[in-house]
Enzyme design. Structure first.
Site, PDB file in Angstrom:
ATOM      1  N   GLU A   1       1.127   3.028 -12.545  1.00 31.74           N
ATOM      2  CA  GLU A   1      -0.238   3.426 -12.222  1.00 31.74           C
ATOM      3  C   GLU A   1      -0.745   4.465 -13.222  1.00 31.74           C
ATOM      4  O   GLU A   1       0.018   5.384 -13.550  1.00 31.74           O
ATOM      5  CB  GLU A   1      -0.218   4.034 -10.807  1.00 31.74           C
ATOM      6  CG  GLU A   1      -1.431   3.715 -10.005  1.00 31.74           C
ATOM      7  CD  GLU A   1      -1.203   4.032  -8.535  1.00 31.74           C
ATOM      8  OE1 GLU A   1      -0.379   3.358  -7.894  1.00 31.74           O
ATOM      9  OE2 GLU A   1      -1.855   4.959  -8.062  1.00 31.74           O
TER      10      GLU A   1
ATOM     11  N   THR B   1       0.849  -1.201   0.000  1.00 33.42           N
ATOM     12  CA  THR B   1       0.000   0.000   0.000  1.00 33.42           C
ATOM     13  C   THR B   1       0.882   1.248   0.000  1.00 33.42           C
ATOM     14  O   THR B   1       0.433   2.326   0.371  1.00 33.42           O
ATOM     15  CB  THR B   1      -0.939   0.035   1.239  1.00 33.42           C
ATOM     16  OG1 THR B   1      -0.140  -0.076   2.424  1.00 33.42           O
ATOM     17  CG2 THR B   1      -1.959  -1.076   1.218  1.00 33.42           C
ATOM     18  N   SER B   2       2.162   1.087  -0.410  1.00 34.07           N
ATOM     19  CA  SER B   2       3.061   2.253  -0.377  1.00 34.07           C
ATOM     20  C   SER B   2       3.160   2.873  -1.769  1.00 34.07           C
ATOM     21  O   SER B   2       2.358   3.752  -2.106  1.00 34.07           O
ATOM     22  CB  SER B   2       4.427   1.860   0.191  1.00 34.07           C
ATOM     23  OG  SER B   2       5.060   0.883  -0.628  1.00 34.07           O
ATOM     24  N   ARG B   3       4.105   2.400  -2.568  1.00 35.15           N
ATOM     25  CA  ARG B   3       4.211   2.872  -3.939  1.00 35.15           C
ATOM     26  C   ARG B   3       4.523   1.685  -4.839  1.00 35.15           C
ATOM     27  O   ARG B   3       5.366   0.834  -4.503  1.00 35.15           O
ATOM     28  CB  ARG B   3       5.325   3.929  -4.075  1.00 35.15           C
ATOM     29  CG  ARG B   3       4.967   5.300  -3.537  1.00 35.15           C
ATOM     30  CD  ARG B   3       3.847   5.969  -4.347  1.00 35.15           C
ATOM     31  NE  ARG B   3       3.553   7.306  -3.867  1.00 35.15           N
ATOM     32  CZ  ARG B   3       2.570   7.622  -3.020  1.00 35.15           C
ATOM     33  NH1 ARG B   3       1.764   6.690  -2.554  1.00 35.15           N
ATOM     34  NH2 ARG B   3       2.383   8.872  -2.664  1.00 35.15           N
TER      35      ARG B   3
ATOM     36  N   HIS C   1      -5.636   2.265  -5.622  1.00 36.45           N
ATOM     37  CA  HIS C   1      -4.980   3.266  -4.770  1.00 36.45           C
ATOM     38  C   HIS C   1      -5.982   3.917  -3.803  1.00 36.45           C
ATOM     39  O   HIS C   1      -6.228   5.125  -3.842  1.00 36.45           O
ATOM     40  CB  HIS C   1      -4.275   4.328  -5.620  1.00 36.45           C
ATOM     41  CG  HIS C   1      -3.136   5.005  -4.899  1.00 36.45           C
ATOM     42  ND1 HIS C   1      -1.987   5.432  -5.530  1.00 36.45           N
ATOM     43  CD2 HIS C   1      -2.976   5.339  -3.586  1.00 36.45           C
ATOM     44  CE1 HIS C   1      -1.177   5.986  -4.634  1.00 36.45           C
ATOM     45  NE2 HIS C   1      -1.762   5.944  -3.451  1.00 36.45           N
TER      46      HIS C   1
HETATM   47  C1  GLV Z   1      -1.048   8.526  -1.025  1.00 31.39           C
HETATM   48  O1  GLV Z   1      -0.669   7.643  -1.722  1.00 31.39           O
HETATM   49  C2  GLV Z   1      -0.222   9.311  -0.164  1.00 31.39           C
HETATM   50  O2  GLV Z   1       1.020   9.251  -0.276  1.00 31.39           O
HETATM   51  O3  GLV Z   1      -0.761  10.041   0.664  1.00 31.39           O
END
Ligand code: GLV
Length: 321
Positions: free
Chosen positions: A266, A235-237, A284
């Site tokens: 993405e 859930t990061s990048r 995302h």
């Molecule tokens: C979302 O991906 C954020 O970095 O806040």
């Protein structure tokens, strides 16, 4: 007082929340502006409120010489060329803290969905093929007593660890810097090397920013070094993971499954991942609660107004603070 350009409609009324003397313009479409649209909309502005989908680089800043502040509505800011901002004296702020719990919750939603095959179960039921309870149907992975490995142990990694305690998981982490001993003790979290993270974790969850050091960190060799039957959650990048290598590791049955909220290119997703039942994919949504998105917008807006008033921003990015 100044002009502010917002690159996307936000879940707050930006104009109503700023002083009337501030000239606020918001990009009218519900999509990321093209480069030309961004330049056009932001011309003459002192500040721009940007999102992860807005690349901010030297060429953009040169086309917008009035811009002195990039207020990123996200905690991650890898879309912003910090060196280019620094070279031009442009301030960059972001929105830490306000999305930590929302993102940690979504990490757990993905983790549980993969471990307990929620997506497959739902699809089976909706297809009309559910013929009744079966002792061997869609068997998943039990989490209690298993080891959760956190790659990155900042705000979000720690929030994921706090939740892991409720699930009875052991916690190991690999991070640029060691957490305070009291925090390690409170979370019963053990700092380990990257190799040990790979070899000891039953679930690895990624919580590091995208940088040259983390790009492609989970490639073919690292995925092969994960425990057989392990789960990967990101859930990061997206670019932290080599998606083709992940699809290959899943295809040869080395991993149990993967949960991804972010993607290498993405919004594109590697086609081999789209075909797999053992992968749960989300668009995302990490910070996508109404409350978190409103707090993010307000945090960025507050800093933009502070800077326009000549005050110090509350959330400069670490490199510039
Ligand atoms: C979302 O991906 C954020 O970095 O806040």
């Amino acid at each position: 007082m100044g002009r502010l350009f917002v690159t996307r409609r936000l879940p707050i009324d930006v104009r109503a929340e700023t002083a009337p003397e501030l000239d606020v313009a918001v990009f009218g479409e519900d999509r990321a502006p093209t480069r030309a649209e961004l330049i056009d909309g932001a011309r003459g502005s002192q500040a721009i409120l940007t999102l992860v989908s807005d690349p901010v680089d030297g060429a953009l800043l040169d086309a917008l010489p009035s811009v002195r502040h990039v207020a990123q509505v996200a905690v991650g800011y890898d879309n912003v060329d910090v060196a280019a901002c620094r070279a031009r004296g442009v301030l960059v702020t972001h929105t830490p803290d306000v999305l930590t719990d929302a993102t940690a919750d979504l990490t757990w939603a993905l983790l549980l969905a993969v471990a307990r095959r929620v997506r497959e179960g739902e699809a089976l039921l909706r297809s009309g093929r559910f013929g009744g309870w079966s002792p061997t149907m869609l068997l998943g992975v039990e989490l209690a007593g298993r080891t959760l490995g956190l790659y990155g142990f900042g705000r979000i990694g720690r929030a994921v660890a706090r939740r892991a305690r409720g699930f009875g998981m052991r916690i190991v982490y690999c991070s640029r810097s060691r957490a305070p001993a009291a925090l390690e003790a409170a979370l019963e979290a053990e700092a380990v090397s990257f190799d040990a993270l790979l070899s000891r974790s039953d679930v690895i969850s990624l919580h590091a920013p995208l940088s040259e050091a983390t790009r492609g960190r989970f490639g073919a060799a690292e995925l092969a070094a994960m425990r057989p039957g392990a789960i990967l959650v990101n859930t990061s990048r997206g670019p932290l993971v080599d998606e083709a290598a992940l699809a290959a590791a899943l295809a040869r049955g080395h991993l149990f499954g993967a949960g991804l909220d972010v993607f290498e290119r993405e919004p594109e997703v590697h086609p081999a991942l789209l075909e797999r039942d053992d992968v749960v994919l989300l668009p995302h949504l990490g910070s996508a609660t109404e409350a978190a998105r409103q707090r993010m917008a307000r945090t960025a807006l507050t800093d933009a107004v502070r800077v326009l008033l000549g005050e110090a921003p509350r959330h400069p990015i670490p490199e510039l603070s």
